[in-house]
Design a protein around this motif. Structure first.
Motif, PDB file in Angstrom:
ATOM      1  N   PRO A 292       0.749  -1.235  -0.073  1.00  0.00           N
ATOM      2  CA  PRO A 292       0.110   0.112  -0.067  1.00  0.00           C
ATOM      3  C   PRO A 292       0.923   1.218   0.011  1.00  0.00           C
ATOM      4  CG  PRO A 292      -0.949  -1.464   1.511  1.00  0.00           C
ATOM      5  CD  PRO A 292       0.297  -2.057   1.139  1.00  0.00           C
ATOM      6  N   LEU A 293       2.001   1.266   0.730  1.00  0.00           N
ATOM      7  CA  LEU A 293       2.857   2.438   0.624  1.00  0.00           C
ATOM      8  C   LEU A 293       3.457   2.555  -0.598  1.00  0.00           C
ATOM      9  CD1 LEU A 293       3.922   4.451   2.740  1.00  0.00           C
ATOM     10  CD2 LEU A 293       6.096   2.834   3.047  1.00  0.00           C
ATOM     11  N   MET A 294       3.921   1.420  -1.126  1.00  0.00           N
ATOM     12  CA  MET A 294       4.336   1.508  -2.815  1.00  0.00           C
ATOM     13  C   MET A 294       3.426   2.300  -3.633  1.00  0.00           C
ATOM     14  SD  MET A 294       7.122   1.036  -1.508  1.00  0.00           S
ATOM     15  CE  MET A 294       8.097   1.133  -3.070  1.00  0.00           C
ATOM     16  N   GLU A 295       2.205   1.676  -3.594  1.00  0.00           N
ATOM     17  CA  GLU A 295       0.952   2.107  -4.394  1.00  0.00           C
ATOM     18  C   GLU A 295       0.787   3.708  -4.107  1.00  0.00           C
ATOM     19  OE1 GLU A 295      -2.071  -0.762  -3.311  1.00  0.00           O
ATOM     20  OE2 GLU A 295      -1.356  -2.194  -4.854  1.00  0.00           O
ATOM     21  N   PHE A 296       1.060   4.383  -3.090  1.00  0.00           N
ATOM     22  CA  PHE A 296       0.725   5.524  -2.668  1.00  0.00           C
ATOM     23  C   PHE A 296       1.945   6.321  -3.251  1.00  0.00           C
ATOM     24  CE2 PHE A 296       1.083   9.034   0.508  1.00  0.00           C
ATOM     25  CZ  PHE A 296      -0.361   9.465   0.540  1.00  0.00           C
ATOM     26  N   THR A 297       2.941   5.873  -3.320  1.00  0.00           N
ATOM     27  CA  THR A 297       4.064   6.555  -3.741  1.00  0.00           C
ATOM     28  C   THR A 297       4.013   6.969  -5.406  1.00  0.00           C
ATOM     29  OG1 THR A 297       5.499   5.613  -2.056  1.00  0.00           O
ATOM     30  CG2 THR A 297       6.661   6.784  -3.893  1.00  0.00           C
ATOM     31  N   PRO A 298       4.138   8.202  -5.921  1.00  0.00           N
ATOM     32  CA  PRO A 298       4.006   8.580  -7.208  1.00  0.00           C
ATOM     33  C   PRO A 298       5.563   8.337  -7.839  1.00  0.00           C
ATOM     34  CG  PRO A 298       4.090  10.514  -6.099  1.00  0.00           C
ATOM     35  CD  PRO A 298       4.103   9.391  -4.888  1.00  0.00           C
ATOM     36  N   VAL A 299       5.500   7.627  -9.289  1.00  0.00           N
ATOM     37  CA  VAL A 299       6.823   7.494  -9.777  1.00  0.00           C
ATOM     38  C   VAL A 299       6.491   7.954 -11.143  1.00  0.00           C
ATOM     39  CG1 VAL A 299       8.101   5.838 -10.981  1.00  0.00           C
ATOM     40  CG2 VAL A 299       7.092   5.243  -8.826  1.00  0.00           C
ATOM     41  N   TYR A 300       7.499   8.883 -11.568  1.00  0.00           N
ATOM     42  CA  TYR A 300       7.660   9.751 -12.872  1.00  0.00           C
ATOM     43  C   TYR A 300       8.895   9.164 -13.446  1.00  0.00           C
ATOM     44  CZ  TYR A 300       4.353  12.823  -9.988  1.00  0.00           C
ATOM     45  OH  TYR A 300       3.292  13.118  -9.173  1.00  0.00           O
ATOM     46  N   LEU A 301       8.512   9.603 -14.785  1.00  0.00           N
ATOM     47  CA  LEU A 301       9.829   9.247 -15.778  1.00  0.00           C
ATOM     48  C   LEU A 301      10.257  10.530 -16.334  1.00  0.00           C
ATOM     49  CD1 LEU A 301      11.988   7.787 -17.430  1.00  0.00           C
ATOM     50  CD2 LEU A 301      10.080   7.424 -19.049  1.00  0.00           C
TER      51      LEU A 301
END
Length: 322
Positions: A292-301
């Protein structure tokens, strides 16, 4: 152009050195030039050539980001032949200010100035913009840095996180580790997550599967994977993205980077569509109870080619960067 008006910034990697000029109080790079490091014996020759090309006799303030650890005054580039002493170069050119920072420290600072149109959302969110940010990406090597929030801005982290141990998660990766260990001894994650690392991964997979490995450059492997000309190349590029996802997820957990993960470097922008459909997200989010913490963390290229120059410009006026 006049020397009194402009500062000089550079982003010096294993392959190319990017240089630009700055107007006072601005981080917008001007007179951009990309010079191949192999064309110059050392840094000073490249600087002289760049200033001549830009029509500037001299500058007073300079910041260079380098793909190398920066400790003391001696700089030895990790992936090219350049070597220099910070004090000697400053004295040679008569610069009043000369900052030398790690390239991914600059990349982290540059992320603060990248415009939204240069960011591609990969997964996750919404995150918490007041929390730390992770900056990571494969290029000639694997760079890792971050940004820690303070009351009036951000402090960049100086790390060599690309050199942590490669940690296999299944029998195939354990076999790949054995193959690479026989070649290199200790196997860091950078042995896989960089341009040469993609070739290492391809050759290891070919050896495991008893297949020929005719492709001899990272670009050829990427092209074959994108065109689906070879199932091995496609499999390897997918695996590369998976391992990058896991490495980025591990670093995000370590840093607590709910402020976002920013993927930089010269490799990923070459195959954005493939990357967005790759197993990167599953590798990033597959953290058991921490999913859940990882899904909450936005990732951008990050697709801005000059992020490192923006960071070098930010570093010139940032008192937290010495």
């Amino acid at each position: 152009m006049t020397a009194e008006t402009y500062a000089l910034v550079g982003d010096i990697g294993g392959t190319n050195a990017r240089f630009a000029l700055l107007q006072e109080g601005s981080v917008k790079p001007l007179a951009l030039e990309v010079l191949p490091c192999a064309d110059y014996a050392n840094l000073d020759e490249a600087v002289v050539d760049y200033l001549a090309r830009a029509g500037v006799d001299s500058v007073d303030e300079v910041c260079f980001a380098v793909a190398s650890p920066v400790t003391g005054t001696q700089v030895r580039m990790t992936n090219n032949h350049w070597r220099f002493d910070i004090h000697a170069v400053q004295q040679q050119f008569g610069w009043r200010t000369f900052k030398v920072i790690n390239d991914y420290t600059a990349m982290a600072l540059g992320v603060l100035h990248v415009t939204n149109d240069k960011l591609v959302h990969v997964c996750g969110g919404p995150g918490n913009p007041a929390r730390p940010k992770l900056v990571i990406g494969p290029g000639t090597g694997l760079g890792v840095s971050g940004l820690m929030p303070i009351r009036n801005g951000w402090v960049p982290l100086i790390t060599e996180g690309g050199h942590v141990d490669f940690a296999p998660t299944d029998e195939t990766e354990a076999a790949i580790l054995r193959i690479l260990h026989a070649r290199f001894g200790r196997v860091s994650v950078e042995r896989i997550l960089c341009g040469q690392g993609l070739l290492n991964l391809y050759q290891a997979h070919a050896e495991l599967q008893g297949l020929a490995a005719p492709l001899d450059t990272p670009d050829k492997i990427t092209a074959a994977a994108l065109e689906r000309q070879g199932t091995l190349a496609h499999q390897v590029l997918c695996h590369f993205c998976t391992i990058l996802g896991r490495a980025a997820g591990n670093a995000a957990l370590t840093l607590g980077s709910l402020g976002g993960v920013y993927l930089c470097g010269g490799i990923l922008p070459r195959f954005i569509d493939f990357f967005l459909g790759s197993p990167f997200q599953s590798g990033f989010e597959d953290k058991g109870r921490m999913r859940p913490l990882m899904e909450f963390t936005p990732v951008y290229l990050v697709t801005d080619t000059y992020t490192g120059l923006l960071g070098a410009a930010e570093a010139l006026g940032n008192p937290e960067v010495q």
